[in-house]
Design a protein around this motif. Structure first.
Motif, mmCIF file in Angstrom:
data_model
loop_
_atom_site.group_PDB
_atom_site.id
_atom_site.type_symbol
_atom_site.label_atom_id
_atom_site.label_comp_id
_atom_site.label_asym_id
_atom_site.label_seq_id
_atom_site.Cartn_x
_atom_site.Cartn_y
_atom_site.Cartn_z
ATOM 1 N N LEU A 1 -2.213 29.991 4.818
ATOM 2 C CA LEU A 1 -3.225 31.540 6.408
ATOM 3 C C LEU A 1 -4.457 30.080 6.793
ATOM 4 N N HIS A 2 -4.346 30.549 7.779
ATOM 5 C CA HIS A 2 -6.351 29.628 8.188
ATOM 6 C C HIS A 2 -7.541 30.717 6.964
ATOM 7 N N GLY A 3 -8.669 29.905 6.536
ATOM 8 C CA GLY A 3 -9.550 30.414 5.912
ATOM 9 C C GLY A 3 -8.973 29.733 3.902
ATOM 10 N N THR A 4 -8.293 29.163 4.387
ATOM 11 C CA THR A 4 -7.579 29.164 2.683
ATOM 12 C C THR A 4 -8.118 27.614 3.484
ATOM 13 N N SER A 5 -7.859 27.003 1.587
ATOM 14 C CA SER A 5 -8.590 25.301 1.455
ATOM 15 C C SER A 5 -7.052 24.392 2.282
ATOM 16 N N LEU A 6 -7.950 23.434 2.862
ATOM 17 C CA LEU A 6 -6.698 22.051 2.643
ATOM 18 C C LEU A 6 -6.751 21.078 2.041
ATOM 19 N N GLN A 7 -7.936 21.409 1.396
ATOM 20 C CA GLN A 7 -8.365 20.418 0.580
ATOM 21 C C GLN A 7 -8.179 20.169 -1.274
ATOM 22 N N PRO A 8 -6.465 20.006 -1.628
ATOM 23 C CA PRO A 8 -6.463 20.046 -2.882
ATOM 24 C C PRO A 8 -7.181 19.126 -3.974
ATOM 25 N N THR A 9 -7.125 19.423 -5.102
ATOM 26 C CA THR A 9 -6.541 18.140 -6.322
ATOM 27 C C THR A 9 -5.445 17.466 -6.600
ATOM 28 N N ILE A 10 -6.076 16.932 -6.327
ATOM 29 C CA ILE A 10 -4.441 15.442 -6.352
ATOM 30 C C ILE A 10 -4.504 14.754 -7.161
ATOM 31 N N GLU B 1 0.495 -1.107 -0.434
ATOM 32 C CA GLU B 1 -0.138 -0.086 0.277
ATOM 33 C C GLU B 1 1.429 1.118 0.034
ATOM 34 N N ALA B 2 0.169 2.245 -0.454
ATOM 35 C CA ALA B 2 1.147 3.821 -0.537
ATOM 36 C C ALA B 2 -0.242 4.597 0.788
ATOM 37 N N VAL B 3 0.910 5.972 1.102
ATOM 38 C CA VAL B 3 0.199 7.052 1.728
ATOM 39 C C VAL B 3 1.454 8.236 0.485
ATOM 40 N N LEU B 4 0.325 9.434 0.213
ATOM 41 C CA LEU B 4 0.983 10.177 -0.083
ATOM 42 C C LEU B 4 0.972 11.006 1.357
ATOM 43 N N GLY C 1 0.721 21.453 8.265
ATOM 44 C CA GLY C 1 0.404 19.786 9.100
ATOM 45 C C GLY C 1 0.932 19.117 7.380
ATOM 46 N N VAL C 2 0.515 17.930 7.457
ATOM 47 C CA VAL C 2 0.330 17.024 6.479
ATOM 48 C C VAL C 2 -0.529 16.598 6.105
ATOM 49 N N LEU C 3 -0.694 16.037 5.065
ATOM 50 C CA LEU C 3 -2.523 15.839 4.723
ATOM 51 C C LEU C 3 -1.476 14.100 3.617
ATOM 52 N N VAL D 1 -2.222 11.378 -9.301
ATOM 53 C CA VAL D 1 -1.274 10.214 -9.279
ATOM 54 C C VAL D 1 -1.160 10.100 -10.519
ATOM 55 N N ASN D 2 -0.189 10.114 -11.239
ATOM 56 C CA ASN D 2 0.140 9.541 -12.635
ATOM 57 C C ASN D 2 -1.487 9.541 -13.345
ATOM 58 N N GLY D 3 -1.720 10.987 -13.157
ATOM 59 C CA GLY D 3 -2.766 11.564 -14.235
ATOM 60 C C GLY D 3 -4.149 10.512 -13.593
ATOM 61 N N THR D 4 -4.388 9.797 -12.471
ATOM 62 C CA THR D 4 -5.438 9.315 -11.704
ATOM 63 C C THR D 4 -5.577 10.122 -10.763
ATOM 64 N N LEU D 5 -7.480 10.824 -10.598
ATOM 65 C CA LEU D 5 -7.863 11.408 -9.582
ATOM 66 C C LEU D 5 -7.566 10.660 -8.048
ATOM 67 N N ILE D 6 -7.198 11.421 -6.686
ATOM 68 C CA ILE D 6 -7.446 10.112 -5.924
ATOM 69 C C ILE D 6 -7.852 10.873 -4.671
ATOM 70 N N ASP D 7 -8.596 10.412 -4.273
ATOM 71 C CA ASP D 7 -9.343 11.272 -2.469
ATOM 72 C C ASP D 7 -9.053 11.523 -1.792
ATOM 73 N N VAL D 8 -8.729 12.657 -1.411
ATOM 74 C CA VAL D 8 -8.539 13.465 -0.122
ATOM 75 C C VAL D 8 -8.965 13.601 1.061
ATOM 76 N N PRO D 9 -8.888 12.698 2.129
ATOM 77 C CA PRO D 9 -9.476 12.745 3.665
ATOM 78 C C PRO D 9 -9.959 14.289 4.092
ATOM 79 N N GLU D 10 -10.403 14.323 4.919
ATOM 80 C CA GLU D 10 -11.277 15.918 4.746
ATOM 81 C C GLU D 10 -10.884 16.237 6.842
ATOM 82 N N ASN D 11 -9.426 14.771 7.250
ATOM 83 C CA ASN D 11 -9.081 14.815 8.385
ATOM 84 C C ASN D 11 -7.409 14.835 8.563
ATOM 85 N N TRP D 12 -6.382 15.359 9.735
ATOM 86 C CA TRP D 12 -5.933 14.785 9.590
ATOM 87 C C TRP D 12 -5.406 15.077 10.778
#
Length: 473
Positions: free
Chosen positions: A301-310, A291-294, A336-338, A312-323
């Protein structure tokens, strides 16, 4: 690192939480901030010197500024205790990189006695404190850290949690297994112990050690024997629990998982709205199973998004809403780290990772790919126990599915949760609502009801295989 790095054998840093500063503000590092700090130093070390030089954490714990000029109190000790445990869990996740980690607790620290105020970080105090600095030497509540961890020993084993705020680790020593749980949340959490796979062994005894803050603001270390068939435990807010399982026979470790971290060729990239930033992660070695974890480090700054569109090798992956840990709202900014599970099938020898935000500001500090190579299909061995005693007639269909899932047979539940192959919860559904996972990427998922049913499903357009209902024990 730039000035002296060539002459350094290791990096030495101090890591502290500030749990009460400026009149009660919480400025914590435990959780994602510690992860981002260590990832940043690891990646820069690798880029600059061709290796990740080890860390010596020469001090860690908490600085209690609001209490620094006050007499000793158990609550002040608690502020340090909870920080020690949370940070130690991060260090234990890096056994190959942490050379040493020193919990900053002095024994008596009489040299720090100043204007009638004893030093903060002490293992021992005078028995009449806080009334007076008199009497025999006795332990402060700091000793509970050592009492909690005193028996843990053995070989580190694979563990995972579906909630990033619940840190978990485990060790096996002969016929004993130690499962460590730490809660980064400010609220109590119910922990499901049914995920422990014992593979035919019987549990002879189960001892629970729980270090928590009680309703009177006193740190308590409760040690008790609990029933071997205990299915759930309550992990109090910001508390730590160690479960000591004693089995009927020695535990055989006959499988391996090998973790390797791969670092992107660039770091510290500015975030510009709707602009894709590409990272290269090269020379990755992967086995048949794993398995792999990115890991994406962010400073925003607070108020900006912590939910990027990511992708991997052209395939969209799900980004968790938690850290891991809190939102850091009382710090100047989030750092912090996503931690983002990536389908193992997407990983190649050379990988392109694209990251895009919808707003401007801050930086992507680091991008790291954790690859876990398994000796066999370990996660399925753990999560797909062939135990059909509960309801052998119940199945999911269609399986594989393009999205919508139905049951064949009656299944009673109030909530059903969907987990990915890394054990992270990615969706939840209430009773009488359509179970639709069409927005998830292709791969294997596990469904678990709050009444104990477990299912495995393949989201794909091909390959038919049977799913068996089972209980994890």
């Amino acid at each position: 690192m730039d000035v002296a790095g060539n002459n350094m054998d290791f990096w030495s840093i101090h890591l502290y939480d500030f749990p009460s500063i400026g009149g009660g503000q919480k400025k914590l590092r435990s959780g994602s901030n510690v992860e981002a700090t260590l990832d940043m130093m690891e990646q820069y070390s690798y880029m600059s010197f061709g290796e990740v030089k080890p860390f010596v954490i020469s001090e860690y714990g908490a600085q209690m500024h609001d209490y620094s000029n006050q007499q000793w109190s158990p609550y002040r000790d608690w502020l340090h205790l909870k920080a020690q445990n949370a940070q130690l869990m991060s260090f234990l996740d890096r056994p190959n990189n942490i050379a040493s980690a020193i919990n900053f607790v002095i024994v008596k620290a009489e040299w720090g006695y100043n204007n009638g105020i004893p030093y903060n970080h002490r293992l021992m105090r005078k028995e009449n404190e806080p009334t007076s600095y008199t009497g025999q030497w006795v332990y402060t509540d700091m000793v509970k850290f050592y009492q909690l961890w005193s028996d843990v020993n053995g070989t580190r084993i694979d563990t995972f949690s579906d909630n990033l705020d619940i840190q978990v680790d485990g060790y096996v020593d002969g016929n004993k297994a130690y499962v460590i749980l730490n809660n980064l949340n400010f609220t109590d959490e119910e922990i499901d112990l049914d995920v422990i796979e014992i593979d035919g062994l019987s549990i002879a005894s189960l001892i629970k050690k729980h270090l928590y803050l009680d309703g009177s603001n006193l740190p308590q270390l409760l040690e008790e024997s609990i029933a071997v068939n205990t299915s759930t435990v309550t992990l109090n807010a910001e508390s730590t629990m160690i479960l000591e399982y004693t089995f009927s026979n020695a535990i055989l470790i006959d499988e391996t998982t090998t973790e390797t971290k791969y670092y992107a060729t660039t770091y510290l990239q500015p975030i510009i709205a709707n602009q894709t930033t590409n990272f290269q992660v090269n020379d990755v070695l992967k086995s048949t199973f794993g398995e792999a974890v990115l890991r994406v480090g962010l400073g925003r700054l607070h108020g900006t998004s912590l939910q990027p569109t990511i992708k991997v090798n052209g395939t969209l992956i799900d980004v968790p809403e938690n850290w891991r840990g809190d939102n850091q709202t009382q710090r100047e900014r989030f750092f912090g780290v996503l931690e983002i599970p990536v389908p193992f099938s997407l990983i190649q020898a050379d990988n392109t990772v694209s990251v895009e935000f919808g707003d401007t500001g801050g930086h992507i500090s680091t991008l790291t790919l954790q690859v876990f190579n398994f000796s066999s299909d370990l996660r399925n061995l753990t999560l797909d126990v062939q135990d059909n005693k509960l309801a052998p007639s119940i199945k999911l269909y269609p399986n594989p599915t393009k999205g919508v899932i139905n049951f064949k047979g009656a299944v009673n539940y109030n909530n059903i949760h969907v987990y990915n192959i890394a054990g992270l919860r990615v969706k939840s559904f209430k009773k009488n609502t359509e179970i639709d996972i069409s927005e998830l990427t292709n791969g294997i998922y596990f469904l678990k009801t709050d009444t104990g049913y477990h299912f495995k499903v393949l989201k794909n357009n091909c390959i038919v295989f049977e799913v068996v209902v089972h209980l994890l024990i």
